[in-house]
Design a protein around this motif. Structure first.
Motif, PDB file in Angstrom:
ATOM      1  N   GLU A 131       0.845  -1.199   0.074  1.00 48.43           N
ATOM      2  CA  GLU A 131      -0.028   0.048  -0.122  1.00 48.43           C
ATOM      3  C   GLU A 131       1.017   1.284   0.309  1.00 48.43           C
ATOM      4  O   GLU A 131       1.772   1.317   0.779  1.00 48.43           O
ATOM      5  CB  GLU A 131      -0.924   0.004   1.165  1.00 48.43           C
ATOM      6  CG  GLU A 131      -1.729   1.138   1.576  1.00 48.43           C
ATOM      7  CD  GLU A 131      -2.563   1.754   0.302  1.00 48.43           C
ATOM      8  OE1 GLU A 131      -2.241   2.426  -0.458  1.00 48.43           O
ATOM      9  OE2 GLU A 131      -3.703   1.175   0.785  1.00 48.43           O
ATOM     10  N   ASP A 132       0.640   2.253  -0.958  1.00 48.73           N
ATOM     11  CA  ASP A 132       1.406   3.339  -1.062  1.00 48.73           C
ATOM     12  C   ASP A 132       0.852   4.408  -0.215  1.00 48.73           C
ATOM     13  O   ASP A 132       1.736   5.344   0.140  1.00 48.73           O
ATOM     14  CB  ASP A 132       1.804   3.877  -2.393  1.00 48.73           C
ATOM     15  CG  ASP A 132       0.344   4.165  -2.996  1.00 48.73           C
ATOM     16  OD1 ASP A 132      -0.580   3.217  -3.036  1.00 48.73           O
ATOM     17  OD2 ASP A 132       0.402   5.145  -3.803  1.00 48.73           O
ATOM     18  N   ASP A 160      -2.847  -3.376  -2.605  1.00 47.00           N
ATOM     19  CA  ASP A 160      -3.402  -2.447  -3.253  1.00 47.00           C
ATOM     20  C   ASP A 160      -3.081  -2.455  -4.820  1.00 47.00           C
ATOM     21  O   ASP A 160      -1.942  -2.988  -5.031  1.00 47.00           O
ATOM     22  CB  ASP A 160      -2.633  -0.904  -2.854  1.00 47.00           C
ATOM     23  CG  ASP A 160      -3.055   0.298  -3.364  1.00 47.00           C
ATOM     24  OD1 ASP A 160      -4.150   0.324  -3.883  1.00 47.00           O
ATOM     25  OD2 ASP A 160      -2.273   1.215  -3.283  1.00 47.00           O
ATOM     26  N   ARG A 179      -3.088   0.118  -7.368  1.00 47.92           N
ATOM     27  CA  ARG A 179      -2.713   1.465  -7.599  1.00 47.92           C
ATOM     28  C   ARG A 179      -1.291   1.977  -6.898  1.00 47.92           C
ATOM     29  O   ARG A 179      -1.317   2.514  -5.867  1.00 47.92           O
ATOM     30  CB  ARG A 179      -3.813   2.688  -7.637  1.00 47.92           C
ATOM     31  CG  ARG A 179      -4.631   2.577  -8.832  1.00 47.92           C
ATOM     32  CD  ARG A 179      -5.899   3.237  -8.744  1.00 47.92           C
ATOM     33  NE  ARG A 179      -6.988   2.672  -9.418  1.00 47.92           N
ATOM     34  CZ  ARG A 179      -8.466   3.403  -9.507  1.00 47.92           C
ATOM     35  NH1 ARG A 179      -8.538   4.286  -8.773  1.00 47.92           N
ATOM     36  NH2 ARG A 179      -9.321   2.699 -10.320  1.00 47.92           N
ATOM     37  N   LEU A 180      -0.393   1.432  -7.359  1.00 45.35           N
ATOM     38  CA  LEU A 180       0.709   1.694  -6.657  1.00 45.35           C
ATOM     39  C   LEU A 180       2.043   2.823  -7.727  1.00 45.35           C
ATOM     40  O   LEU A 180       1.644   2.850  -8.891  1.00 45.35           O
ATOM     41  CB  LEU A 180       1.786   0.384  -6.537  1.00 45.35           C
ATOM     42  CG  LEU A 180       1.053  -0.790  -5.768  1.00 45.35           C
ATOM     43  CD1 LEU A 180       1.831  -2.185  -5.977  1.00 45.35           C
ATOM     44  CD2 LEU A 180       0.951  -0.447  -4.385  1.00 45.35           C
TER      45      LEU A 180
END
Ligand code: MN
Length: 131
Positions: free
Chosen positions: A14-15, A58, A60-61
């Motif tokens: 997770e970013d 996640d 969208r990294l």
């Protein structure tokens, strides 16, 4: 501190700093051990040396799409027993169904529902893996 999840390792990919900290805090209070990656490269490095029970992923990294990480997990026999949970803000029903069709073990949407999050992960962890 709970003992029921002792020894169970969850890799969180997770970013978003807030989501990462909240997820890790909730899981650690419930007795899980967490590993944390803020991007795809770091996730793959961790997976080269660890066999987590669950990857909370996640999509969208900053460097690669989460689906690329998923593909690499499923290509790695060492990670056959690792459950992969998509962790995304996408609430679009169509996208959720498409993602489910790709063979993820489960889907948890963001924002994190603090009253349900740990229980949802425990339920997925104890599910018998589909053939
Ligand atoms: Mn993201």
């Amino acid at each position: 501190m709970s003992d029921r999840n002792r020894g169970k390792v969850i890799l969180i990919v997770e970013d978003n700093k807030h989501n990462m900290e909240l997820a890790a805090d909730l899981l650690e209070v419930a007795g899980f051990t967490t590993l944390q990656a803020r991007n795809g490269e770091n996730a793959l490095k961790i997976l080269a040396d660890n066999t987590p029970h669950v990857v909370l992923l996640d999509l969208r990294l900053p460097d690669v799409h989460g689906l690329e990480i998923f593909r690499k997990i499923r290509e790695n026999k060492k990670l056959d027993a690792t459950k992969v949970i998509v962790f995304t803000a996408s609430a679009m029903k169509e996208e959720e169904e498409k993602i489910r069709g790709m063979g993820f073990d489960a889907f948890i949407s963001k924002p994190i529902d603090t009253t349900r999050f740990v229980q949802a992960i425990e339920e997925i962890l104890h599910q018998v893996k589909k053939g």
